[in-house]
Structures are given as C-alpha cells and as structure tokens.
Design a protein around this motif. Structure first.
Motif, PDB file in Angstrom:
ATOM      1  N   CYS B  10      -3.094  11.448   5.549  1.00 12.76           N
ATOM      2  CA  CYS B  10      -3.909  10.368   4.968  1.00 12.76           C
ATOM      3  C   CYS B  10      -4.362  10.746   3.563  1.00 12.76           C
ATOM      4  CB  CYS B  10      -5.117  10.124   5.861  1.00 12.76           C
ATOM      5  SG  CYS B  10      -6.356   9.030   5.149  1.00 12.76           S
ATOM      6  N   CYS B  11      -4.226   9.800   2.619  1.00 16.05           N
ATOM      7  CA  CYS B  11      -4.634  10.082   1.238  1.00 16.05           C
ATOM      8  C   CYS B  11      -5.942   9.383   0.908  1.00 16.05           C
ATOM      9  CB  CYS B  11      -3.534   9.670   0.270  1.00 16.05           C
ATOM     10  SG  CYS B  11      -3.290   7.896   0.211  1.00 16.05           S
ATOM     11  N   GLY B  12      -6.561   8.771   1.900  1.00 13.75           N
ATOM     12  CA  GLY B  12      -7.871   8.179   1.668  1.00 13.75           C
ATOM     13  C   GLY B  12      -7.851   6.876   0.895  1.00 13.75           C
ATOM     14  N   ALA B  13      -6.726   6.195   0.928  1.00 13.86           N
ATOM     15  CA  ALA B  13      -6.593   4.963   0.161  1.00 13.86           C
ATOM     16  C   ALA B  13      -7.557   3.881   0.646  1.00 13.86           C
ATOM     17  CB  ALA B  13      -5.157   4.448   0.257  1.00 13.86           C
ATOM     18  N   GLY B  14      -7.742   3.835   1.955  1.00 13.23           N
ATOM     19  CA  GLY B  14      -8.648   2.829   2.502  1.00 13.23           C
ATOM     20  C   GLY B  14      -8.036   1.447   2.626  1.00 13.23           C
ATOM     21  N   GLN B  15      -6.720   1.333   2.432  1.00 12.30           N
ATOM     22  CA  GLN B  15      -6.072   0.023   2.595  1.00 12.30           C
ATOM     23  C   GLN B  15      -6.245  -0.454   4.027  1.00 12.30           C
ATOM     24  OE1 GLN B  15      -5.656   0.395  -0.942  1.00 12.30           O
ATOM     25  NE2 GLN B  15      -4.459  -1.380  -0.347  1.00 12.30           N
ATOM     26  N   CYS B  16      -6.216   0.488   4.965  1.00 11.75           N
ATOM     27  CA  CYS B  16      -6.362   0.128   6.374  1.00 11.75           C
ATOM     28  C   CYS B  16      -7.720  -0.496   6.641  1.00 11.75           C
ATOM     29  CB  CYS B  16      -6.158   1.360   7.253  1.00 11.75           C
ATOM     30  SG  CYS B  16      -7.238   2.745   6.821  1.00 11.75           S
ATOM     31  N   GLN B  26     -13.554   5.089   7.047  1.00 13.64           N
ATOM     32  CA  GLN B  26     -13.232   6.302   6.299  1.00 13.64           C
ATOM     33  C   GLN B  26     -14.418   7.244   6.356  1.00 13.64           C
ATOM     34  OE1 GLN B  26     -12.162   3.874   2.663  1.00 13.64           O
ATOM     35  NE2 GLN B  26     -10.927   5.700   2.268  1.00 13.64           N
ATOM     36  N   GLY B  31     -13.106  10.606   2.525  1.00 18.07           N
ATOM     37  CA  GLY B  31     -12.343   9.360   2.583  1.00 18.07           C
ATOM     38  C   GLY B  31     -11.238   9.308   3.621  1.00 18.07           C
ATOM     39  N   VAL B  33      -9.246   8.774   7.003  1.00 11.90           N
ATOM     40  CA  VAL B  33      -9.372   7.671   7.960  1.00 11.90           C
ATOM     41  C   VAL B  33     -10.110   8.096   9.243  1.00 11.90           C
ATOM     42  CG1 VAL B  33      -7.080   8.158   8.932  1.00 11.90           C
ATOM     43  CG2 VAL B  33      -8.051   5.853   9.159  1.00 11.90           C
ATOM     44  N   CYS B  55      -0.188   1.080   4.738  1.00  9.30           N
ATOM     45  CA  CYS B  55      -0.697   2.444   4.527  1.00  9.30           C
ATOM     46  C   CYS B  55       0.263   3.235   3.630  1.00  9.30           C
ATOM     47  CB  CYS B  55      -0.853   3.160   5.861  1.00  9.30           C
ATOM     48  SG  CYS B  55      -1.177   4.931   5.654  1.00  9.30           S
ATOM     49  N   PRO B  56      -0.191   3.649   2.448  1.00  4.51           N
ATOM     50  CA  PRO B  56       0.719   4.279   1.496  1.00  4.51           C
ATOM     51  C   PRO B  56       1.094   5.708   1.882  1.00  4.51           C
ATOM     52  CG  PRO B  56      -1.485   4.241   0.594  1.00  4.51           C
ATOM     53  CD  PRO B  56      -1.546   3.496   1.901  1.00  4.51           C
ATOM     54  N   ALA B  57       0.484   6.236   2.916  1.00  9.81           N
ATOM     55  CA  ALA B  57       0.851   7.580   3.347  1.00  9.81           C
ATOM     56  C   ALA B  57       1.682   7.532   4.635  1.00  9.81           C
ATOM     57  CB  ALA B  57      -0.401   8.425   3.564  1.00  9.81           C
ATOM     58  N   CYS B  59       0.888   6.989   7.628  1.00 16.58           N
ATOM     59  CA  CYS B  59       0.303   7.900   8.630  1.00 16.58           C
ATOM     60  C   CYS B  59      -0.345   7.179   9.802  1.00 16.58           C
ATOM     61  CB  CYS B  59      -0.660   8.863   7.955  1.00 16.58           C
ATOM     62  SG  CYS B  59      -2.118   8.108   7.268  1.00 16.58           S
ATOM     63  N   ILE B  60      -0.185   5.844   9.878  1.00 21.77           N
ATOM     64  CA  ILE B  60      -0.698   5.111  11.033  1.00 21.77           C
ATOM     65  C   ILE B  60       0.476   4.795  11.954  1.00 21.77           C
ATOM     66  CG2 ILE B  60      -1.873   3.012  11.816  1.00 21.77           C
ATOM     67  CD1 ILE B  60      -3.164   2.833   9.033  1.00 21.77           C
TER      68      ILE B  60
HETATM   69  S1  SF4 Z   1      -4.733   5.767   7.021  1.00 20.46           S
HETATM   70 FE1  SF4 Z   1      -3.450   5.129   5.359  1.00 20.46          FE
HETATM   71  S2  SF4 Z   1      -4.417   3.277   4.553  1.00 20.46           S
HETATM   72 FE2  SF4 Z   1      -5.932   4.313   5.843  1.00 20.46          FE
HETATM   73  S3  SF4 Z   1      -7.113   5.598   4.486  1.00 20.46           S
HETATM   74 FE3  SF4 Z   1      -5.453   6.883   5.254  1.00 20.46          FE
HETATM   75  S4  SF4 Z   1      -3.806   6.658   3.790  1.00 20.46           S
HETATM   76 FE4  SF4 Z   1      -5.229   5.010   3.399  1.00 20.46          FE
END
Ligand code: SF4
Ligand SMILES: Cc1cc2nc3c(=O)[nH]c(=O)nc-3n(C[C@H](O)[C@H](O)[C@H](O)COP(=O)(O)OP(=O)(O)OC[C@H]3O[C@@H](n4cnc5c(N)ncnc54)[C@H](O)[C@@H]3O)c2cc1C
Lengths: 397, 66
Positions: B10-16, B26, B31, B33, B55-57, B59-60
C-alpha cells in the motif's frame, strides 16, 4: 450505436489491463484481446524505481495480478508482439510478427517510452528506467558501482537518486531547476525536498544541463555539465522525460499531438479510445487538453473508457494525483501545481517532518501536497474537487 | 466476498477510502490502509470492486467465493 462484441486493447500494462478488467466487471461478455510489446505478464512500474531497484522486492512482486486473476478475465493475451501499424477506419492493427487484429472497439494503451540523450546510445553504464528490464540492468550495474550521476530532476530522477543513495552509492542529481521537482511541487515543497536529499548525502547540481558524456572503451566514465563542472561516474541514469508511444500510429489517421488526442470521453475516433500515459484528452474541468503520466490516472481513466465502450460513458474529470517515496518521506500530490500559486502550510509542521501544503491559485485551491501525511492530504483533497470537476469554458489566450 | 489487503504494498493513496469509505480507512500516522470490514454487505460490493480496480498499488484482493 450497435452493441460492441469485441474489444482489442493495445498495451498490456496498468491502463490496458484496468480497462479490460472493468469491461468484464461491467458485464461485457464478448471477445477480449490484449496485445503487448513486452513478454512479461502485466506488471506495475512504480516499484521499478523503488523496491525493485533497491532489491527489497523480487521483480515478480511487481506483477499486477496473479496468474489466476488473469485467467479469470477470460481474455486472450498476445504478448511480446508490438503493434506496428493501425488504420482507424477499419480498426485494423498489424503487429511485428505479421498478425492482423481487429475489433469493434480498439483501446490504445501503449504508454510512453523514456527519452534518451543522443550521446548515450550504445554507451555501457548509461541507463533509463521505464521497463522491468531497464530496472534489472540498472540494479546490476549499481551493485558494482561507486559513483552514479542522475540526469533529470523530475519525479523519476529524484526518486532514482534517493534509491541509489540508499543502496550506499555516491549520488549526484543534476537538473535545470533550482530544486528537484520544482515544477511538480512548487518552490516551497521542492526546497524541502532539496534539503532532504542534501541531509541524506546526495550532491545536488541545480540550474545545469548535461554538456557531454565521457567514455572509455565504450563505457561511461564521467561527464561535463553546462557550467563546465566535470563529474566522474561509473553509472549515469537519464530521467529526462518521456515520449508517447505513438510511432505505430503514424499512418493511422488519428490526431497525434503529444499523445493521442481525444475528446472529453477519451475517444480518439469512432470505435477508438486512448487511455493512460499515451492519452491526451480534453479535461472539461480544466478546459484544456491534458496528458497525465501517473499511476492512478491509468486506472481511473481505464474505468471511464470501459464504461464509455459499453455505452455508459461520462466525461473524464479526475483530480490528478501521484505519490513518490524518497528516503523516509512519502509525498502525495493531489492536483496540479501552477507556477503562480501561493503555498501555505495548512497542517503539521515542516520542523516535525510531517505537513500538508495547499497551493492557492487565482481561482481557488488547486493543489494539496502531503509530506508524510498521506491521510491528511487526502482529506484536504476534498477542497480541490470543485476546481477540477466544474466544467469550464476554454480559456482564450 | 472476502477482502484482503497487502499492507506492505500500500502506498497510502487513499483512493480506496474515497470510493468505499465504509470499508476502508487509512492510518493517521502513515496513511496505510485499514480494512474496516473484511466481509462487507452486498450493497458495498460494487464500490469495493471499483476500489480494488483503482488502487494504484494493486494491493486490494477480493475473493468472491468466500
Ligand atoms: S489500499 Fe490501495 S487505494 Fe487504498 S490506500 Fe493503499 S494503495 Fe491507496
Ligand atoms: C520507474 C517508474 C516509477 C514510477 N513511479 C510512479 C509513482 O510513484 N507514482 C505514480 O503515480 N506514477 C508513477 N509512475 C508512472 C506510472 O507507472 C505510469 O503512469 C503508468 O505505468 C501508466 O500506465 P500505462 O498503462 O498508461 O502505460 P505503461 O505502463 O507505459 O504501459 C504501456 C504498455 O504498452 C506496451 N506497448 C508500447 N508500445 C506498444 C506497441 N506498439 N504495441 C503493443 N504494446 C506496446 C508497453 O510495452 C507497456 O507494457 C512511474 C513510472 C515509472 C517508469
């Protein structure tokens, strides 16, 4: 429009794969083909300059989906066979091996290729970082190198410099700007980034360009900068930007101008869409054509294109977003920083190494940057939505 | 539906969180998930699928048979 029974996606990476998956998820049961130039199963690029380069991950970990998930997609993957020609009227793609593929809908997802400097062609020890192969080759060279010079002070250059420094090398980061990533971050946050690199022992050379590479026996030994400085180097990485991968579209009849030019729905021609790094579409919120080279755009645009192919499209209006990891800092950037925007720290404190900066432009807040505060930055992003999603008239110059 | 997340990716993007706030959150400090509900109700499935797609990583992960 008659129902689409077959879809061909050219480019089997983040954007192409997301489009294909979204089509299935939205109920598309027709034929689905993904054509890709690389032999590997779809993999993710952000780890290439981070975990894959540092060796924290084996390259396989960057694979985007498990083999089972790819099988469940019920798609044909034609890999290792680049498209070399396209005709937009007949929607016919020809490939290097001589295949001809066509479909009711064609999605162009060929991304970008790394720019190289004329000097570096064929010179051992010089590298770009775009593909898995590039990252593996660079890593192999870094393991036996002592001094590396990174040319290019954008996101990729700054990140590669940080990773190489963390591998224990002497690193110099060279670029035209006063501080790395000034264009993407604005001067305030770029200044903090410069400090971060200096604190960690990276040598920064701002305001200069490469003048000449020095080689011996076909391998790089150093370089001269535009200000006359001479630097020694066993490895030189160039991160000087990318060019949309549109060579194969030369005679296609499509409008090419810094990418595949598309309308607000990411349509390039009847039955032809473009998605991801290669697509330059009309962002109605900004009232101008935009091409983004970031990972979230690849997925988000993929969803919008899939919906449009199935007849439920809407204009694509993202709040642009990217992140980068450098040393112990996670940077999050929501929105686009314009050179005229005013920066203000709105949460946290740079002294504590955690803060959120907001950039205010003439029309309101346009960018939120998080420095080790990903969640807080994402919350503040809410204030940007209006700026990016309210349709605007094109600005007449 | 059963959801798992790979925290290390997870890169903490928060798109989820933007897409499915009832299922994802988060951590305040970094940050990363937080999975609020690993087996969400039917009415959440569509959003969860979209979050996993965006999710840009990557990881979901979703298991529909669970
Ligand atoms: S799970 Fe994916 S979308 Fe959600 S915070 Fe982590 S990288 Fe971002
Ligand atoms: C090293 C690196 C680090 C990055 N880090 C970040 C980051 O931290 N955060 C962030 O937001 N973004 C990052 N990015 C950007 C992000 O990876 C890209 O925006 C994303 O990969 C775009 O996806 P895409 O599918 O549009 O293009 P690509 O990933 O470039 O995929 C295009 C695919 O098309 C194939 N192709 C090209 N030409 C042809 C052809 N003629 N026929 C068939 N196939 C073809 C290519 O081989 C490739 O597989 C990074 C990129 C790189 C290279």
């Amino acid at each position: 429009m008659t129902a689409v029974r077959s879809v061909l996606v050219v480019g089997a990476s983040a954007a192409g794969l997301t489009t294909a998956e979204a089509l299935r998820r939205k109920g598309f049961t027709g034929t689905l083909t993904l054509l890709g130039a690389e032999r590997e199963l779809p993999y993710d690029r952000p780890p290439l300059s981070k975990q894959v380069l540092s060796g924290a991950w084996e390259p396989e970990r960057a694979q985007l989906r498990s083999t089972q998930a790819l099988a469940a997609l019920d798609a044909e993957f034609v890999l290792g066979d680049p498209a070399v020609g396209f005709d937009a009227d007949s929607r016919e793609v020809t490939t290097a091996s001589g295949r001809t593929l066509t479909a009711d809908a064609v999605v162009i997802a060929t991304g970008v290729t790394a720019r190289t400097l004329p000097d570096q062609r064929g010179v051992r020890g010089t590298h770009v970082v775009r593909n898995l192969e590039d990252a593996a080759a660079l890593r192999a060279d870094l393991l036996s190198a002592r001094r590396v010079v990174v040319i290019g002070d954008g996101v990729l250059g700054a990140e590669t410099a940080a990773t190489a420094r963390q591998m224990g090398l002497d690193v110099t980061l060279v670029g035209p700007q006063a501080a790395p990533m000034t264009e993407q971050l604005g001067p305030l946050v770029a200044g903090h980034l410069a400090d971060l690199h200096l604190r960690n022992g990276v040598e920064l050379r701002g305001g200069v360009l490469l003048d000449a590479l020095h080689t011996q026996g076909g391998a790089v030994t150093g370089l001269r900068l535009s200000d006359g400085t001479e630097l020694e180097a066993d490895v030189v990485v160039t991160a000087v930007g990318c060019v949309p991968a549109t060579d194969w579209l030369g005679n296609s009849g499509l409008n090419l101008d810094n990418g595949v030019v598309c309308d607000a729905h990411c349509r390039a021609a009847p039955g032809v869409w473009a998605v991801g790094d290669v697509a330059r579409w009309h962002h109605q919120g900004l009232g101008r054509p935009v091409r983004l080279e970031n990972r979230t755009n690849a997925s988000e645009q993929g969803l919008v294109v899939a919906a449009d192919i199935l007849g439920n499209g809407k204009p694509y209006l993202p709040v642009p977003y990217f992140w980068t990891d450098q040393f112990d800092v996670k940077l999050q950037v929501h929105g686009i920083a314009s050179p005229v925007a005013q920066a203000e720290v709105v949460e946290g404190d740079p002294v504590d190494g955690r803060f959120v900066v907001r950039l205010e432009g003439p029309l309101g807040p346009e960018c939120v940057l998080g420095w080790n505060m990903p969640k807080q930055a994402r919350v503040q992003r809410a204030d940007l939505v209006d700026y990016y999603t309210r349709p605007r008239q094109p600005v007449t110059p | 539906m059963k959801i798992t997340v790979e925290e290390e990716k997870c890169c903490g993007a928060g798109q989820c969180v933007l897409i499915a706030p009832e299922v994802f959150d988060q951590r305040d400090d970094d940050g990363i998930v937080i999975l609020l509900d690993a087996a969400p109700a039917e009415d959440q499935h569509e959003q969860v699928r979209e979050a996993a797609a965006v999710c840009p990583a990557a990881c979901i992960h979703l298991d529909d048979n669970a």
